[in-house]
Scaffold this active site. Structure first.
Site, PDB file in Angstrom:
ATOM      1  N   ARG A 122     -14.326  -6.787  -0.735  1.00 33.77           N
ATOM      2  CA  ARG A 122     -13.504  -6.488   0.824  1.00 33.77           C
ATOM      3  C   ARG A 122     -12.962  -5.092   0.564  1.00 33.77           C
ATOM      4  O   ARG A 122     -12.300  -4.686  -0.257  1.00 33.77           O
ATOM      5  CB  ARG A 122     -12.444  -7.417   1.132  1.00 33.77           C
ATOM      6  CG  ARG A 122     -11.704  -7.066   2.157  1.00 33.77           C
ATOM      7  CD  ARG A 122     -10.429  -6.453   2.108  1.00 33.77           C
ATOM      8  NE  ARG A 122      -9.563  -6.248   3.263  1.00 33.77           N
ATOM      9  CZ  ARG A 122      -8.623  -5.429   3.272  1.00 33.77           C
ATOM     10  NH1 ARG A 122      -8.149  -4.847   2.144  1.00 33.77           N
ATOM     11  NH2 ARG A 122      -7.794  -5.493   4.340  1.00 33.77           N
ATOM     12  N   VAL A 123     -13.328  -4.243   1.459  1.00 31.31           N
ATOM     13  CA  VAL A 123     -12.579  -2.718   1.909  1.00 31.31           C
ATOM     14  C   VAL A 123     -11.791  -2.765   3.095  1.00 31.31           C
ATOM     15  O   VAL A 123     -12.132  -3.241   4.122  1.00 31.31           O
ATOM     16  CB  VAL A 123     -13.613  -1.785   1.833  1.00 31.31           C
ATOM     17  CG1 VAL A 123     -13.276  -0.437   1.913  1.00 31.31           C
ATOM     18  CG2 VAL A 123     -14.465  -1.981   0.456  1.00 31.31           C
ATOM     19  N   ASP A 126      -8.770  -0.588   5.211  1.00 31.08           N
ATOM     20  CA  ASP A 126      -8.712   0.788   6.039  1.00 31.08           C
ATOM     21  C   ASP A 126      -8.130   1.884   5.235  1.00 31.08           C
ATOM     22  O   ASP A 126      -8.791   3.012   5.547  1.00 31.08           O
ATOM     23  CB  ASP A 126      -7.508   0.640   7.095  1.00 31.08           C
ATOM     24  CG  ASP A 126      -6.173   0.245   6.621  1.00 31.08           C
ATOM     25  OD1 ASP A 126      -6.154  -0.487   5.456  1.00 31.08           O
ATOM     26  OD2 ASP A 126      -4.937   0.890   6.887  1.00 31.08           O
ATOM     27  N   GLY A 180      -5.565  -4.350   7.466  1.00 31.80           N
ATOM     28  CA  GLY A 180      -6.319  -3.314   7.370  1.00 31.80           C
ATOM     29  C   GLY A 180      -7.537  -3.238   8.208  1.00 31.80           C
ATOM     30  O   GLY A 180      -8.009  -2.339   8.829  1.00 31.80           O
ATOM     31  N   THR A 204       0.777  -1.237   0.073  1.00 31.97           N
ATOM     32  CA  THR A 204      -0.033  -0.031  -0.083  1.00 31.97           C
ATOM     33  C   THR A 204       0.827   1.095   0.122  1.00 31.97           C
ATOM     34  O   THR A 204       2.006   1.204   0.495  1.00 31.97           O
ATOM     35  CB  THR A 204      -0.880  -0.018   1.287  1.00 31.97           C
ATOM     36  OG1 THR A 204      -1.911  -0.893   1.096  1.00 31.97           O
ATOM     37  CG2 THR A 204      -1.587   1.514   1.564  1.00 31.97           C
ATOM     38  N   THR A 242      -0.471   1.917   6.662  1.00 30.27           N
ATOM     39  CA  THR A 242      -0.359   0.496   5.791  1.00 30.27           C
ATOM     40  C   THR A 242      -0.106  -0.603   6.870  1.00 30.27           C
ATOM     41  O   THR A 242       0.517  -0.587   7.841  1.00 30.27           O
ATOM     42  CB  THR A 242       0.961   0.505   5.049  1.00 30.27           C
ATOM     43  OG1 THR A 242       0.883  -0.903   4.403  1.00 30.27           O
ATOM     44  CG2 THR A 242       2.324   0.823   5.640  1.00 30.27           C
ATOM     45  N   GLY A 243      -0.836  -1.808   6.511  1.00 30.58           N
ATOM     46  CA  GLY A 243      -0.739  -2.998   7.139  1.00 30.58           C
ATOM     47  C   GLY A 243      -1.952  -3.708   7.245  1.00 30.58           C
ATOM     48  O   GLY A 243      -2.869  -3.638   6.167  1.00 30.58           O
TER      49      GLY A 243
HETATM   50  N1  ASP Z   1      -3.904  -1.713   4.830  1.00 28.67           N
HETATM   51  C1  ASP Z   1      -4.125  -2.310   3.272  1.00 28.67           C
HETATM   52  C2  ASP Z   1      -5.476  -3.026   3.429  1.00 28.67           C
HETATM   53  O1  ASP Z   1      -5.782  -3.562   4.245  1.00 28.67           O
HETATM   54  C3  ASP Z   1      -2.930  -3.225   3.070  1.00 28.67           C
HETATM   55  C4  ASP Z   1      -1.612  -2.794   3.170  1.00 28.67           C
HETATM   56  O2  ASP Z   1      -1.281  -1.861   3.574  1.00 28.67           O
HETATM   57  O3  ASP Z   1      -0.660  -3.249   2.337  1.00 28.67           O
HETATM   58  O4  ASP Z   1      -6.000  -2.835   2.249  1.00 28.67           O
END
Ligand code: ASP
Length: 316
Positions: free
Chosen positions: A211-212, A214, A237, A183, A234-235
């Site tokens: 799916r949505v 964060d 979500g 992300t 990022t992480g």
């Molecule tokens: N936070 C993002 C999500 O869950 C994924 C990511 O940070 O790579 O869609």
């Protein structure tokens, strides 16, 4: 009072990125890409441009780069398709715009920006978001535009391992290159003292259709408020949504009087891990302090002040 020194920070995702997983050449490509992205945002700030324009340009560049999981290079859903999410927020007015589950927009961040400027709504999803963006004259692309070999192989591995949504893989140790997330995001402070944040993503590999995460949710994966801070996350979500991670950094500063570093430490190192939340964030406060914390092995990241050197990093 000292004049404000504009600053920008960017990320290209966090995860289990280790020296073992990346060879020197790949590593160099990431540094080069992050530098190019920072340079775009920095140039806008140096000319007296707005934080909003700087984060838009940086995220646009990240979406155009196939190395990151946003725009070209987005990950695959369980159905083998791509669904993208993006958001942007103006810390001066608290105006915000976002799109989710879009499948044909070349640059979701530009659509998010238009939603914000239009002002009527904050979040548009799916076909409605795409129609709105087309009407605004934004570029559309065929589904195979997002395709990259690397993401396809990653999806195939996730399918064969039954790692739905890639979240289980995240907890796996030792290091797995597939659990690196890509992300992207940017935060900036401009010479007028305005903060802005932007985030864009393809989501998580092998996610359910619809799916949505964060990233397009204001307060979860993106937040900016001139009184406190601009944040892009990022992480994993789902945990960032449950923790309202981006807004929580701001709230801890506003209500508990924590410094930027203290608020980031609390959210990323204590609150998120308490619900198994893995990842990181980038944040810049109203004084121009920058904090880039993560609780994973690494996070693609960088920051630069106007007129200053650009610094990029991957590992701890
Ligand atoms: N936070 C993002 C999500 O869950 C994924 C990511 O940070 O790579 O869609």
């Amino acid at each position: 009072m000292n004049p404000i020194l504009p600053v920008i920070a960017v990320h290209g995702g966090a995860g289990t990125i280790t020296r073992a997983a990346l060879n020197a050449e790949q590593e160099a490509r990431y540094h080069e890409a992050l530098d190019y992205v920072l340079k775009g945002g920095q140039a806008i700030l140096e000319k007296g441009g707005s934080a909003l324009d700087a984060v838009t340009e940086a995220v646009f560049r990240l979406e155009e780069c196939p190395l990151f999981n946003a725009g070209k290079g987005a990950v695959f859903t369980h159905a083998g398709t791509h669904e993208l999410d993006a958001s942007i927020m103006d810390g001066r007015s608290l105006a915000a715009g976002a799109v989710a589950c879009v499948k044909s927009l070349r640059n979701p961040i530009l659509a998010a920006r238009r939603v914000m400027e239009d002002g009527r709504h904050v979040l548009l999803v799916g076909e409605g978001a795409e129609a709105f963006a087309r009407n605004a004259g934004l570029k559309t692309v065929p589904p195979d535009y997002y395709f990259t070999e690397a993401r396809h192989a990653q999806w195939q591995r996730a399918l064969s391992e039954g790692r739905f949504g890639m979240l289980e893989g995240l907890a796996a140790e030792p290091i797995d290159a597939d659990t690196k997330m890509g992300t992207v995001g940017a935060v900036a402070l401009d010479a007028d003292g305005n903060l802005a944040a932007a985030t864009s993503t393809g989501g998580v590999t092998d996610k359910r259709v619809g799916r949505v995460g964060d990233s397009p949710l204001i307060g979860a994966g993106c937040y900016a408020n001139n009184r406190t801070v601009a944040v892009s996350c990022t992480g994993s979500g789902e945990m960032f949504i449950r923790m309202l991670a981006a807004y929580d950094v701001s709230a801890l500063m506003e209500y508990r009087g924590l410094t930027l570093a203290e608020a980031c430490e609390e959210v990323v190192m204590h609150k998120l891990p308490s619900i198994d939340g893995r990842g990181g964030l980038i944040a810049v406060d109203a004084q121009g302090n920058v904090c880039l914390p993560f609780n994973t092995e690494g996070m693609y990241r960088g920051h630069a002040q106007a007129g200053g050197p650009r610094q990029t990093a991957i590992y701890r």
